[in-house]
Design a protein around this motif. Structure first.
Motif, PDB file in Angstrom:
ATOM      1  N   VAL A 204      39.260  47.795  19.589  1.00  0.00           N
ATOM      2  CA  VAL A 204      38.894  47.830  20.994  1.00  0.00           C
ATOM      3  C   VAL A 204      38.592  49.271  21.378  1.00  0.00           C
ATOM      4  O   VAL A 204      39.253  50.210  20.917  1.00  0.00           O
ATOM      5  CB  VAL A 204      40.000  47.237  21.892  1.00  0.00           C
ATOM      6  CG1 VAL A 204      41.277  48.077  21.832  1.00  0.00           C
ATOM      7  CG2 VAL A 204      39.535  47.089  23.325  1.00  0.00           C
ATOM      8  N   ASP A 208      37.473  50.112  27.281  1.00  0.00           N
ATOM      9  CA  ASP A 208      37.796  48.722  27.589  1.00  0.00           C
ATOM     10  C   ASP A 208      39.287  48.536  27.829  1.00  0.00           C
ATOM     11  O   ASP A 208      39.696  47.683  28.625  1.00  0.00           O
ATOM     12  CB  ASP A 208      37.326  47.811  26.458  1.00  0.00           C
ATOM     13  CG  ASP A 208      35.828  47.532  26.510  1.00  0.00           C
ATOM     14  OD1 ASP A 208      35.263  47.548  27.616  1.00  0.00           O
ATOM     15  OD2 ASP A 208      35.228  47.299  25.440  1.00  0.00           O
ATOM     16  N   THR A 211      39.825  49.529  31.491  1.00  0.00           N
ATOM     17  CA  THR A 211      39.391  48.524  32.473  1.00  0.00           C
ATOM     18  C   THR A 211      40.300  47.299  32.435  1.00  0.00           C
ATOM     19  O   THR A 211      40.514  46.664  33.471  1.00  0.00           O
ATOM     20  CB  THR A 211      37.930  48.097  32.235  1.00  0.00           C
ATOM     21  OG1 THR A 211      37.789  47.534  30.923  1.00  0.00           O
ATOM     22  CG2 THR A 211      36.993  49.286  32.407  1.00  0.00           C
ATOM     23  N   ALA A 231      37.649  44.051  21.289  1.00  0.00           N
ATOM     24  CA  ALA A 231      36.195  43.934  21.360  1.00  0.00           C
ATOM     25  C   ALA A 231      35.786  42.512  21.008  1.00  0.00           C
ATOM     26  O   ALA A 231      36.558  41.737  20.436  1.00  0.00           O
ATOM     27  CB  ALA A 231      35.545  44.927  20.406  1.00  0.00           C
ATOM     28  N   TRP A 275      38.325  39.817  33.049  1.00  0.00           N
ATOM     29  CA  TRP A 275      38.001  40.992  32.225  1.00  0.00           C
ATOM     30  C   TRP A 275      37.295  40.564  30.955  1.00  0.00           C
ATOM     31  O   TRP A 275      37.684  39.567  30.327  1.00  0.00           O
ATOM     32  CB  TRP A 275      39.287  41.748  31.855  1.00  0.00           C
ATOM     33  CG  TRP A 275      39.027  42.861  30.866  1.00  0.00           C
ATOM     34  CD1 TRP A 275      38.681  44.144  31.160  1.00  0.00           C
ATOM     35  CD2 TRP A 275      39.079  42.777  29.424  1.00  0.00           C
ATOM     36  NE1 TRP A 275      38.510  44.866  29.999  1.00  0.00           N
ATOM     37  CE2 TRP A 275      38.746  44.053  28.933  1.00  0.00           C
ATOM     38  CE3 TRP A 275      39.371  41.748  28.532  1.00  0.00           C
ATOM     39  CZ2 TRP A 275      38.702  44.324  27.562  1.00  0.00           C
ATOM     40  CZ3 TRP A 275      39.309  42.011  27.165  1.00  0.00           C
ATOM     41  CH2 TRP A 275      38.989  43.292  26.682  1.00  0.00           C
ATOM     42  N   PRO A 277      35.397  42.592  27.339  1.00  0.00           N
ATOM     43  CA  PRO A 277      35.075  43.870  26.696  1.00  0.00           C
ATOM     44  C   PRO A 277      33.603  44.206  26.874  1.00  0.00           C
ATOM     45  O   PRO A 277      32.741  43.320  26.863  1.00  0.00           O
ATOM     46  CB  PRO A 277      35.408  43.612  25.220  1.00  0.00           C
ATOM     47  CG  PRO A 277      35.259  42.124  25.050  1.00  0.00           C
ATOM     48  CD  PRO A 277      35.704  41.528  26.359  1.00  0.00           C
ATOM     49  N   GLU A 278      33.333  45.475  27.037  1.00  0.00           N
ATOM     50  CA  GLU A 278      31.949  45.925  27.260  1.00  0.00           C
ATOM     51  C   GLU A 278      31.385  46.650  26.050  1.00  0.00           C
ATOM     52  O   GLU A 278      30.175  46.588  25.799  1.00  0.00           O
ATOM     53  CB  GLU A 278      31.920  46.857  28.479  1.00  0.00           C
ATOM     54  CG  GLU A 278      30.555  47.431  28.795  1.00  0.00           C
ATOM     55  CD  GLU A 278      30.561  48.357  29.996  1.00  0.00           C
ATOM     56  OE1 GLU A 278      29.520  49.004  30.249  1.00  0.00           O
ATOM     57  OE2 GLU A 278      31.595  48.438  30.687  1.00  0.00           O
ATOM     58  N   TYR A 279      32.241  47.327  25.282  1.00  0.00           N
ATOM     59  CA  TYR A 279      31.732  48.271  24.291  1.00  0.00           C
ATOM     60  C   TYR A 279      31.741  47.682  22.882  1.00  0.00           C
ATOM     61  O   TYR A 279      32.638  46.939  22.494  1.00  0.00           O
ATOM     62  CB  TYR A 279      32.535  49.572  24.341  1.00  0.00           C
ATOM     63  CG  TYR A 279      32.352  50.272  25.658  1.00  0.00           C
ATOM     64  CD1 TYR A 279      31.227  51.039  25.905  1.00  0.00           C
ATOM     65  CD2 TYR A 279      33.294  50.116  26.683  1.00  0.00           C
ATOM     66  CE1 TYR A 279      31.044  51.661  27.137  1.00  0.00           C
ATOM     67  CE2 TYR A 279      33.113  50.731  27.906  1.00  0.00           C
ATOM     68  CZ  TYR A 279      31.982  51.505  28.127  1.00  0.00           C
ATOM     69  OH  TYR A 279      31.793  52.101  29.339  1.00  0.00           O
TER      70      TYR A 279
END
Length: 297
Positions: A204, A208, A211, A231, A275, A277-279
Protein backbone atom coordinates in the motif's frame (compact mmCIF):
# COMPACT_ATOMS: atom_id res chain seq x y z
CA UNK A 1 -11.96 25.95 15.51
CA UNK A 2 -10.69 22.59 14.24
CA UNK A 3 -11.04 19.46 16.34
CA UNK A 4 -7.82 18.29 17.99
CA UNK A 5 -6.34 14.93 17.05
CA UNK A 6 -3.34 13.37 18.78
CA UNK A 7 -1.10 11.33 16.45
CA UNK A 8 1.37 9.07 18.24
CA UNK A 9 4.44 8.05 16.27
CA UNK A 10 3.89 11.23 14.29
CA UNK A 11 7.56 11.71 13.45
CA UNK A 12 7.90 8.20 12.05
CA UNK A 13 8.14 7.40 8.35
CA UNK A 14 4.43 6.87 7.80
CA UNK A 15 3.32 8.94 10.80
CA UNK A 16 4.53 12.19 9.25
CA UNK A 17 2.44 11.57 6.12
CA UNK A 18 -0.61 11.06 8.34
CA UNK A 19 0.07 14.26 10.30
CA UNK A 20 0.60 16.21 7.10
CA UNK A 21 -2.66 14.94 5.59
CA UNK A 22 -4.73 15.65 8.70
CA UNK A 23 -3.33 19.13 9.43
CA UNK A 24 -5.89 21.73 8.51
CA UNK A 25 -8.97 19.58 8.86
CA UNK A 26 -7.71 18.97 12.40
CA UNK A 27 -5.35 20.63 14.81
CA UNK A 28 -2.68 17.92 15.02
CA UNK A 29 -0.63 17.21 18.13
CA UNK A 30 2.30 15.17 16.85
CA UNK A 31 3.51 12.88 19.63
CA UNK A 32 6.80 10.98 19.56
CA UNK A 33 9.67 10.08 21.86
CA UNK A 34 11.29 13.42 21.02
CA UNK A 35 10.27 16.68 19.38
CA UNK A 36 12.00 18.64 16.59
CA UNK A 37 13.54 21.19 18.96
CA UNK A 38 12.75 24.49 20.59
CA UNK A 39 13.91 27.00 18.02
CA UNK A 40 12.16 25.78 14.91
CA UNK A 41 9.67 27.59 12.69
CA UNK A 42 6.17 26.52 13.57
CA UNK A 43 3.64 25.22 11.09
CA UNK A 44 -0.01 26.13 11.34
CA UNK A 45 -2.24 23.39 12.79
CA UNK A 46 0.67 21.25 14.10
CA UNK A 47 2.14 21.12 17.60
CA UNK A 48 4.67 18.67 19.03
CA UNK A 49 4.86 16.77 22.29
CA UNK A 50 7.62 14.43 23.48
CA UNK A 51 5.90 11.53 25.24
CA UNK A 52 6.85 7.92 25.91
CA UNK A 53 3.55 6.19 25.21
CA UNK A 54 4.70 3.03 27.01
CA UNK A 55 4.44 5.12 30.20
CA UNK A 56 0.79 5.31 31.17
CA UNK A 57 1.27 8.31 33.46
CA UNK A 58 2.70 10.37 30.60
CA UNK A 59 -0.15 9.43 28.28
CA UNK A 60 -2.83 10.23 30.84
CA UNK A 61 -1.11 13.54 31.63
CA UNK A 62 -1.02 14.42 27.93
CA UNK A 63 -4.68 13.62 27.38
CA UNK A 64 -5.68 15.51 30.53
CA UNK A 65 -3.89 18.59 29.18
CA UNK A 66 -5.08 18.37 25.58
CA UNK A 67 -8.50 16.71 25.87
CA UNK A 68 -8.34 15.39 22.28
CA UNK A 69 -11.41 14.92 20.11
CA UNK A 70 -9.77 11.92 18.40
CA UNK A 71 -6.58 9.89 18.55
CA UNK A 72 -4.47 8.22 15.88
CA UNK A 73 -2.18 5.68 17.53
CA UNK A 74 0.64 4.94 15.11
CA UNK A 75 3.59 4.46 17.47
CA UNK A 76 5.07 0.94 17.52
CA UNK A 77 8.12 -1.19 16.93
CA UNK A 78 7.18 -2.14 13.36
CA UNK A 79 8.67 -5.62 12.98
CA UNK A 80 10.07 -8.46 15.10
CA UNK A 81 13.52 -8.80 13.52
CA UNK A 82 15.58 -5.97 15.05
CA UNK A 83 14.64 -6.20 18.71
CA UNK A 84 14.19 -8.97 21.24
CA UNK A 85 10.74 -10.48 21.01
CA UNK A 86 9.86 -9.44 24.54
CA UNK A 87 10.67 -5.82 23.74
CA UNK A 88 8.55 -5.85 20.58
CA UNK A 89 5.57 -7.42 22.32
CA UNK A 90 5.81 -5.43 25.56
CA UNK A 91 6.35 -2.10 23.78
CA UNK A 92 3.50 -2.51 21.33
CA UNK A 93 0.95 -3.89 23.75
CA UNK A 94 1.69 -1.44 26.56
CA UNK A 95 1.65 1.51 24.15
CA UNK A 96 -1.64 0.44 22.62
CA UNK A 97 -3.21 -0.20 26.01
CA UNK A 98 -2.09 3.14 27.41
CA UNK A 99 -3.19 5.20 24.42
CA UNK A 100 -6.49 3.47 23.62
CA UNK A 101 -7.44 3.20 27.30
CA UNK A 102 -6.77 6.90 27.90
CA UNK A 103 -8.60 7.86 24.72
CA UNK A 104 -11.65 5.86 25.74
CA UNK A 105 -11.73 7.49 29.17
CA UNK A 106 -11.51 10.88 27.45
CA UNK A 107 -14.38 10.00 25.11
CA UNK A 108 -12.15 10.23 22.03
CA UNK A 109 -12.54 7.96 19.01
CA UNK A 110 -9.41 6.08 17.94
CA UNK A 111 -7.80 4.96 14.70
CA UNK A 112 -4.73 2.82 15.26
CA UNK A 113 -2.19 0.76 13.37
CA UNK A 114 -2.88 -2.92 13.64
CA UNK A 115 -1.29 -4.95 10.81
CA UNK A 116 -1.77 -7.50 8.08
CA UNK A 117 0.72 -9.50 10.18
CA UNK A 118 -2.22 -10.38 12.43
CA UNK A 119 -3.21 -13.05 9.89
CA UNK A 120 -0.05 -15.01 10.64
CA UNK A 121 1.50 -15.22 7.18
CA UNK A 122 4.27 -12.70 7.74
CA UNK A 123 7.23 -13.73 9.90
CA UNK A 124 6.09 -17.37 10.09
CA UNK A 125 8.87 -19.96 9.98
CA UNK A 126 6.91 -21.71 7.24
CA UNK A 127 4.35 -19.42 5.62
CA UNK A 128 0.92 -21.07 5.75
CA UNK A 129 -1.42 -21.10 2.78
CA UNK A 130 -4.21 -18.57 3.40
CA UNK A 131 -7.51 -20.14 4.44
CA UNK A 132 -9.11 -18.42 1.43
CA UNK A 133 -8.40 -15.65 -1.05
CA UNK A 134 -8.81 -12.75 -1.09
CA UNK A 135 -8.18 -12.35 2.65
CA UNK A 136 -10.84 -10.28 4.37
CA UNK A 137 -11.01 -9.11 7.97
CA UNK A 138 -12.82 -12.30 9.05
CA UNK A 139 -9.84 -14.46 8.05
CA UNK A 140 -8.35 -16.32 11.04
CA UNK A 141 -5.63 -14.46 12.92
CA UNK A 142 -2.88 -16.90 13.85
CA UNK A 143 0.51 -15.18 14.16
CA UNK A 144 3.50 -17.04 15.54
CA UNK A 145 5.72 -13.99 16.11
CA UNK A 146 5.70 -11.25 18.77
CA UNK A 147 4.85 -8.45 16.35
CA UNK A 148 1.74 -9.98 14.81
CA UNK A 149 0.66 -11.26 18.21
CA UNK A 150 1.01 -7.76 19.70
CA UNK A 151 -1.39 -6.50 17.04
CA UNK A 152 -3.97 -9.20 17.81
CA UNK A 153 -3.67 -8.29 21.49
CA UNK A 154 -4.08 -4.62 20.61
CA UNK A 155 -7.32 -5.33 18.80
CA UNK A 156 -8.61 -7.07 21.93
CA UNK A 157 -7.69 -3.96 23.93
CA UNK A 158 -9.66 -1.91 21.40
CA UNK A 159 -12.73 -4.12 21.84
CA UNK A 160 -12.44 -3.81 25.63
CA UNK A 161 -12.38 -0.01 25.48
CA UNK A 162 -15.32 0.07 23.07
CA UNK A 163 -17.37 -2.10 25.44
CA UNK A 164 -16.48 0.04 28.42
CA UNK A 165 -16.53 3.56 27.01
CA UNK A 166 -18.71 3.39 23.90
CA UNK A 167 -16.19 5.11 21.62
CA UNK A 168 -15.34 4.06 18.07
CA UNK A 169 -12.03 2.29 17.44
CA UNK A 170 -10.87 1.46 13.91
CA UNK A 171 -8.04 -1.06 13.71
CA UNK A 172 -6.27 -0.38 10.42
CA UNK A 173 -4.46 -3.42 9.02
CA UNK A 174 -2.14 -1.85 6.45
CA UNK A 175 -0.20 -3.95 4.00
CA UNK A 176 3.53 -3.39 3.38
CA UNK A 177 3.77 0.43 3.29
CA UNK A 178 5.66 1.90 0.33
CA UNK A 179 6.81 5.47 -0.31
CA UNK A 180 6.75 7.50 -3.54
CA UNK A 181 9.96 6.83 -5.43
CA UNK A 182 11.00 4.19 -2.89
CA UNK A 183 9.05 1.03 -3.60
CA UNK A 184 11.20 -1.61 -1.92
CA UNK A 185 8.60 -4.23 -2.76
CA UNK A 186 9.81 -4.14 -6.34
CA UNK A 187 13.12 -5.65 -5.23
CA UNK A 188 11.13 -8.75 -4.32
CA UNK A 189 9.19 -8.60 -7.58
CA UNK A 190 12.41 -8.75 -9.60
CA UNK A 191 14.20 -11.20 -7.28
CA UNK A 192 13.12 -14.14 -5.15
CA UNK A 193 9.33 -14.16 -5.24
CA UNK A 194 9.24 -16.42 -2.18
CA UNK A 195 10.08 -13.30 -0.18
CA UNK A 196 6.58 -12.00 -0.87
CA UNK A 197 4.59 -14.93 0.47
CA UNK A 198 4.24 -13.31 3.90
CA UNK A 199 1.52 -11.04 2.49
CA UNK A 200 0.94 -12.61 -0.93
CA UNK A 201 2.75 -9.74 -2.71
CA UNK A 202 0.44 -7.03 -1.37
CA UNK A 203 1.44 -3.45 -0.63
CA UNK A 204 0.00 0.00 0.00
CA UNK A 205 1.21 3.51 -0.78
CA UNK A 206 1.71 5.69 2.31
CA UNK A 207 -0.57 8.33 0.79
CA UNK A 208 -3.38 5.80 0.69
CA UNK A 209 -2.67 4.96 4.33
CA UNK A 210 -3.12 8.64 5.22
CA UNK A 211 -6.45 8.91 3.40
CA UNK A 212 -7.67 5.67 5.03
CA UNK A 213 -6.87 7.05 8.48
CA UNK A 214 -8.74 10.26 7.65
CA UNK A 215 -11.71 8.28 6.36
CA UNK A 216 -11.81 6.18 9.54
CA UNK A 217 -11.74 9.33 11.68
CA UNK A 218 -14.69 10.74 9.76
CA UNK A 219 -16.81 7.56 9.85
CA UNK A 220 -19.21 6.48 12.56
CA UNK A 221 -18.43 2.77 12.59
CA UNK A 222 -20.51 2.00 15.66
CA UNK A 223 -17.87 0.37 17.86
CA UNK A 224 -14.78 -1.59 16.86
CA UNK A 225 -13.99 -2.63 13.31
CA UNK A 226 -10.83 -3.84 11.60
CA UNK A 227 -10.01 -2.70 8.07
CA UNK A 228 -7.54 -4.01 5.51
CA UNK A 229 -5.76 -1.16 3.75
CA UNK A 230 -3.95 -2.23 0.60
CA UNK A 231 -3.42 -1.31 -3.03
CA UNK A 232 -5.85 -2.77 -5.52
CA UNK A 233 -3.27 -5.02 -7.16
CA UNK A 234 -0.12 -6.97 -6.30
CA UNK A 235 3.32 -5.42 -6.86
CA UNK A 236 4.56 -8.12 -9.25
CA UNK A 237 2.28 -7.46 -12.22
CA UNK A 238 1.25 -11.09 -12.71
CA UNK A 239 -1.96 -12.95 -11.79
CA UNK A 240 -2.00 -13.35 -8.00
CA UNK A 241 -3.51 -16.85 -8.15
CA UNK A 242 -0.64 -17.97 -10.41
CA UNK A 243 1.91 -16.64 -7.90
CA UNK A 244 0.18 -18.42 -5.01
CA UNK A 245 0.02 -21.71 -6.87
CA UNK A 246 3.69 -21.46 -7.88
CA UNK A 247 4.87 -20.84 -4.33
CA UNK A 248 2.57 -23.18 -2.38
CA UNK A 249 1.86 -25.78 -5.06
CA UNK A 250 -1.87 -25.34 -4.59
CA UNK A 251 -4.64 -22.81 -4.13
CA UNK A 252 -7.09 -22.53 -1.23
CA UNK A 253 -10.38 -24.31 -1.89
CA UNK A 254 -12.00 -20.87 -1.99
CA UNK A 255 -10.06 -18.59 -4.31
CA UNK A 256 -11.74 -15.73 -6.14
CA UNK A 257 -8.93 -13.57 -7.47
CA UNK A 258 -9.10 -11.70 -10.76
CA UNK A 259 -5.79 -11.25 -12.58
CA UNK A 260 -3.34 -9.26 -10.40
CA UNK A 261 -5.98 -8.35 -7.79
CA UNK A 262 -4.58 -7.88 -4.29
CA UNK A 263 -4.73 -10.87 -1.97
CA UNK A 264 -6.06 -8.48 0.69
CA UNK A 265 -9.67 -7.47 0.24
CA UNK A 266 -10.49 -3.82 0.93
CA UNK A 267 -14.21 -4.22 0.30
CA UNK A 268 -15.02 -3.53 3.95
CA UNK A 269 -13.16 -0.21 3.94
CA UNK A 270 -14.87 0.72 0.70
CA UNK A 271 -18.27 -0.09 2.17
CA UNK A 272 -17.96 1.37 5.69
CA UNK A 273 -15.39 4.13 5.18
CA UNK A 274 -16.05 5.07 1.57
CA UNK A 275 -12.31 4.60 0.99
CA UNK A 276 -10.52 3.15 -2.00
CA UNK A 277 -6.79 2.98 -2.79
CA UNK A 278 -5.66 5.50 -5.38
CA UNK A 279 -2.00 4.73 -6.00
CA UNK A 280 -0.45 2.02 -8.19
CA UNK A 281 3.18 0.90 -8.11
CA UNK A 282 3.50 1.46 -11.85
CA UNK A 283 3.24 5.22 -11.43
CA UNK A 284 4.45 5.61 -7.85
CA UNK A 285 7.69 3.64 -8.13
CA UNK A 286 9.47 6.53 -9.88
CA UNK A 287 7.46 9.40 -8.37
CA UNK A 288 9.59 12.33 -7.25
CA UNK A 289 7.68 13.47 -4.15
CA UNK A 290 9.50 14.60 -1.02
CA UNK A 291 8.39 13.36 2.38
CA UNK A 292 6.30 15.92 4.26
CA UNK A 293 7.98 18.44 6.53
CA UNK A 294 5.95 18.98 9.68
CA UNK A 295 7.70 22.17 10.74
CA UNK A 296 7.59 25.56 9.04
CA UNK A 297 10.99 25.13 7.48
Amino acid sequence: MSDTVVVTGGLGRSGRWICDHLAGEYHVVCVDLDHPGWEIPTREHIDFKAVDVTEGVEVRDLFSEIDPDAVVHWAALPAPERHAGTRVFDTNVSATYNVVDAAGRAGADVVWASSESAYGLAFAEETPLPAYLPIDEAHPTAPEDPYGTSKVAGEEVAKMVVRRDGVNVASIRPSWIQYPGEYNCRDVATGDLAGGTGNCWSYVDVRDVATAVAAALDADIGGHEAFNVAAAENYVGRPTADLVEEQWGELPAECELDDDQSALSTAKAQGLLDWEPEYDWREAVDADIAAPTLTGE
